[in-house]
Scaffold this motif. Structure first.
Motif, PDB file in Angstrom:
ATOM      1  N   GLU A   1     -44.133  57.500  29.263  1.00 51.25           N
ATOM      2  CA  GLU A   1     -43.699  58.650  30.056  1.00 51.25           C
ATOM      3  C   GLU A   1     -44.631  59.836  29.862  1.00 51.25           C
ATOM      4  OE1 GLU A   1     -39.836  61.343  29.731  1.00 51.25           O
ATOM      5  OE2 GLU A   1     -39.346  59.326  30.459  1.00 51.25           O
ATOM      6  N   LEU A   2     -45.109  60.047  28.637  1.00 48.73           N
ATOM      7  CA  LEU A   2     -46.031  61.148  28.382  1.00 48.73           C
ATOM      8  C   LEU A   2     -47.424  60.857  28.930  1.00 48.73           C
ATOM      9  CD1 LEU A   2     -45.210  62.233  24.694  1.00 48.73           C
ATOM     10  CD2 LEU A   2     -44.737  63.521  26.787  1.00 48.73           C
ATOM     11  N   PHE A   3     -48.044  59.788  28.444  1.00 55.29           N
ATOM     12  CA  PHE A   3     -49.461  59.568  28.696  1.00 55.29           C
ATOM     13  C   PHE A   3     -49.766  58.983  30.073  1.00 55.29           C
ATOM     14  CE2 PHE A   3     -49.336  59.905  24.112  1.00 55.29           C
ATOM     15  CZ  PHE A   3     -50.496  60.603  23.822  1.00 55.29           C
ATOM     16  N   GLN A   4     -48.864  58.178  30.615  1.00 54.79           N
ATOM     17  CA  GLN A   4     -49.158  57.533  31.887  1.00 54.79           C
ATOM     18  C   GLN A   4     -48.416  58.175  33.058  1.00 54.79           C
ATOM     19  OE1 GLN A   4     -49.615  53.276  32.023  1.00 54.79           O
ATOM     20  NE2 GLN A   4     -49.452  53.098  29.792  1.00 54.79           N
ATOM     21  N   MET A   5     -47.135  58.486  32.861  1.00 56.96           N
ATOM     22  CA  MET A   5     -46.364  59.102  33.931  1.00 56.96           C
ATOM     23  C   MET A   5     -46.534  60.620  33.939  1.00 56.96           C
ATOM     24  SD  MET A   5     -44.651  58.244  36.522  1.00 56.96           S
ATOM     25  CE  MET A   5     -44.870  56.542  36.033  1.00 56.96           C
ATOM     26  N   ARG A   6     -47.021  61.160  32.839  1.00 52.73           N
ATOM     27  CA  ARG A   6     -47.244  62.606  32.673  1.00 52.73           C
ATOM     28  C   ARG A   6     -45.924  63.378  32.751  1.00 52.73           C
ATOM     29  NH1 ARG A   6     -52.737  61.533  34.425  1.00 52.73           N
ATOM     30  NH2 ARG A   6     -52.922  59.470  33.518  1.00 52.73           N
ATOM     31  N   THR A   7     -44.887  62.791  32.164  1.00 52.84           N
ATOM     32  CA  THR A   7     -43.528  63.305  31.964  1.00 52.84           C
ATOM     33  C   THR A   7     -42.647  63.133  33.196  1.00 52.84           C
ATOM     34  OG1 THR A   7     -43.654  65.640  32.667  1.00 52.84           O
ATOM     35  CG2 THR A   7     -44.548  65.084  30.482  1.00 52.84           C
ATOM     36  N   LYS A   8     -41.356  63.323  32.975  1.00 52.17           N
ATOM     37  CA  LYS A   8     -40.372  63.236  34.052  1.00 52.17           C
ATOM     38  C   LYS A   8     -40.452  64.421  35.013  1.00 52.17           C
ATOM     39  CE  LYS A   8     -37.443  59.591  33.725  1.00 52.17           C
ATOM     40  NZ  LYS A   8     -36.811  58.855  34.820  1.00 52.17           N
ATOM     41  N   ALA A   9     -41.333  65.383  34.707  1.00 58.47           N
ATOM     42  CA  ALA A   9     -41.583  66.473  35.649  1.00 58.47           C
ATOM     43  C   ALA A   9     -42.467  66.005  36.799  1.00 58.47           C
ATOM     44  CB  ALA A   9     -42.242  67.649  34.936  1.00 58.47           C
ATOM     45  N   ASN A  10     -42.926  64.763  36.755  1.00 59.21           N
ATOM     46  CA  ASN A  10     -43.779  64.204  37.802  1.00 59.21           C
ATOM     47  C   ASN A  10     -43.103  64.330  39.167  1.00 59.21           C
ATOM     48  OD1 ASN A  10     -45.132  62.327  39.574  1.00 59.21           O
ATOM     49  ND2 ASN A  10     -46.029  61.371  37.765  1.00 59.21           N
ATOM     50  N   HIS A  11     -43.752  65.046  40.077  1.00 58.57           N
ATOM     51  CA  HIS A  11     -43.152  65.334  41.381  1.00 58.57           C
ATOM     52  C   HIS A  11     -43.094  64.121  42.299  1.00 58.57           C
ATOM     53  CE1 HIS A  11     -43.089  69.787  40.853  1.00 58.57           C
ATOM     54  NE2 HIS A  11     -44.130  69.540  40.071  1.00 58.57           N
ATOM     55  N   SER A  12     -43.790  63.050  41.974  1.00 59.77           N
ATOM     56  CA  SER A  12     -43.811  61.886  42.850  1.00 59.77           C
ATOM     57  C   SER A  12     -42.728  60.867  42.523  1.00 59.77           C
ATOM     58  CB  SER A  12     -45.182  61.199  42.791  1.00 59.77           C
ATOM     59  OG  SER A  12     -45.410  60.622  41.522  1.00 59.77           O
ATOM     60  N   LEU A  13     -41.978  61.064  41.448  1.00 66.21           N
ATOM     61  CA  LEU A  13     -40.923  60.113  41.080  1.00 66.21           C
ATOM     62  C   LEU A  13     -39.891  59.998  42.203  1.00 66.21           C
ATOM     63  CD1 LEU A  13     -40.382  61.112  37.349  1.00 66.21           C
ATOM     64  CD2 LEU A  13     -41.213  58.891  38.172  1.00 66.21           C
ATOM     65  N   LEU A  14     -39.519  58.770  42.505  1.00 61.27           N
ATOM     66  CA  LEU A  14     -38.520  58.559  43.550  1.00 61.27           C
ATOM     67  C   LEU A  14     -37.175  59.154  43.168  1.00 61.27           C
ATOM     68  CD1 LEU A  14     -39.250  54.830  44.516  1.00 61.27           C
ATOM     69  CD2 LEU A  14     -39.797  56.858  45.867  1.00 61.27           C
TER      70      LEU A  14
END
Length: 496
Positions: free
Chosen positions: A249-262
């Protein structure tokens, strides 16, 4: 220059114009700023690791009539910082408004065993060649489709897990994960992200080309989600998954703040966004995977909602880490299902979309994508392309839908791996002996046919390390080029 960046910068993209800048620093750092040509961005501390703090900054860089090259630096506590290669400035490319962007796709960024690593000459050769290619003609986006890490050494490197592995099955399932084990797992996953992403060329690319990533099993450990229920749900397995998930979640998704998450509140990490005429959809085939499902009903609902909104305009690129179109393992699976060795081979055979437990869900995915493709093609000549990895080979497949006289196609490109070697000749002969790539028909009328294709200038299966470039040409075809170690130069034009 005292201030050092421990991991990163990691450049990301979460919408048409929203770029992110993430990095890991020492815990003593109290402020991080990203200095760009367009101004200063303030980063927020969004996570802790045993040795550091993880930071995230966002910046909007809208397309202009002509391309832009944006240079940036990082300040730690108001001092210019450098990465592990003593670089203190990076540049990325923003394509112009009407420019057809050059995209790259890669997977399998590591080794499943130390023995394989020791036998591989020049492990990061393709990252170096990608960096050299980028210097000549810049990539606008790097898509990474799984196994960015290879964490399988967790079973030997974490001493409490090594001891746990010596227990009987009954005691394994009953034992709880200790505080000591959790601490060792935290240190393990932090260390391997720091070590495995430190290659000079790979780290340069991750700082210079915005990347989006979706995980696969080796980002957790080999075969995650395809083990028997008692092991999958036991406290130790879930503890490993929980720590691996946090670092993903940190290194690849760049946290749950990721605006592209469905769906940021969901358990899965499926994401989607548009970029320069492409709809990019990533399926999370690991977070909720079990022997009986690949994706949860919640993820299916989120995917269907997204697809219902993308019926107009643009090609659709779908990241599915494990190939949807591939050789048929069903005979081998049926044999091992009746033998005492089935459990040992679960992660190899049950991990495929064509495993018998997943065939219905696979058909559901194919039919949903065919429906979406048909709807989009009512508004123009638009393509659907599946991007996959996992199998340590390059290959090409197609789904042809000729129901009611229609001519709807979905292609699949497999690129695997950019670091992991292909199967040896003997291993590949063995795979071919127990599998087949006969045409498959998905319906009773035989009007939906699934086939493997042969790329130009290549064998049907590219048994060489590779990554892929994608770009629409002046002929309006989407050109797929496999960049390989071998002398061949496989390519294929996808027509709309």
């Amino acid at each position: 220059m005292a201030n050092k960046i421990l991991v990163g910068p990691l450049l990301g993209l979460e919408s048409e114009s929203l770029y992110t800048f993430c990095l890991l620093t020492d815990r003593s750092v109290s402020s991080v700023k990203v200095m760009t040509d367009a101004g200063e961005l303030v980063a927020n501390a969004v996570g802790d690791t045993p040795r550091g703090k993880f930071w995230r900054a966002e910046g909007s860089f809208a397309a202009k009539p002509l391309y832009q090259k944006i240079t940036y630096q990082v300040k730690l506590d108001n001092e210019i910082a450098a990465d592990g290669q003593a670089r203190d400035a990076w540049t990325f490319y923003v394509p112009g408004q009407n420019e057809k962007p050059l995209l790259a796709y890669a997977s399998c960024n590591g080794f499943s065993t130390f023995d394989l690593r020791n036998k591989t000459d020049d492990p990061y050769r393709l990252w170096r060649e990608m960096a050299q290619s980028h210097a000549r003609i810049p990539y606008s986006l790097l898509l990474m489709g799984g196994d960015q890490l290879y964490a399988d050494s967790v079973w030997n490197d974490v001493t409490t897990l090594k001891k746990w592995g010596e227990l009987s099955r009954k005691r394994k399932v009953a034992q709880a994960a200790s505080k000591e084990m959790l601490g060792q797992l935290e240190r393990f996953y932090e260390r391997i992200y720091r070590e495995r992403w430190a290659d000079p060329d790979m780290s340069l690319m991750l700082a210079s080309v915005p990347s989006v990533m979706m995980w696969d099993d080796h980002d957790i450990f080999d075969g995650w989600g395809s083990y028997p229920k008692d092991l999958h749900e036991c406290d130790v397995y879930q503890a490993i998954f929980g720590v691996a998930r946090r670092y993903f979640e940190l290194f690849q998704m760049r946290t749950k703040a990721n605006h592209s998450l469905l769906n940021p509140s969901a358990e899965h990490y499926g994401f989607a966004f548009t970029f320069r005429g492409y709809h990019i959809l990533a399926l999370d085939n690991r977070a909720e995977r079990t022997l009986t499902q690949v994706m949860s009903e919640q993820q299916w609902s989120d995917i269907n909602t997204y697809l219902s909104k993308t019926v107009q305009g643009g090609d659709l690129l779908v990241l599915s880490a494990v190939p949807v179109i591939y050789r048929d393992f069903s005979f081998t699976e049926s044999v091992f299902d009746t033998t005492p060795w089935s459990e040992e081979l679960t992660d190899d055979l049950k991990d495929h979309w064509r495993a018998k437990e997943h065939q219905g869900e696979r058909a559901r995915l194919i039919m949903r994508l065919l429906d979406n493709t048909k709807a989009r093609q009512q508004h123009g000549k638009y393509r659907t392309l599946l991007l996959s990895g996992d199998v340590h080979l390059g290959c090409l497949g197609v789904i042809n839908d000729n129901r009611a006289g229609a001519n709807v196609k979905i292609h699949q490109v497999v690129s695997s791996g950019i670091v992991h070697p292909a199967p040896s000749r003997i291993a590949w002969i063995g795979i071919m002996a127990v599998t087949n790539d006969d045409d498959e028909f998905l319906n009773e009328e035989h009007t939906i046919r699934i086939s493997m294709l042969k790329p130009f200038s290549s064998d049907k299966y590219i048994r060489s390390r590779n990554y892929v470039s994608l770009k629409e040409g002046t002929d309006e075809k989407l050109w797929v080029n496999w960049l390989c170690e071998q002398k061949d130069h496989p390519a294929y034009p996808l027509e709309s």
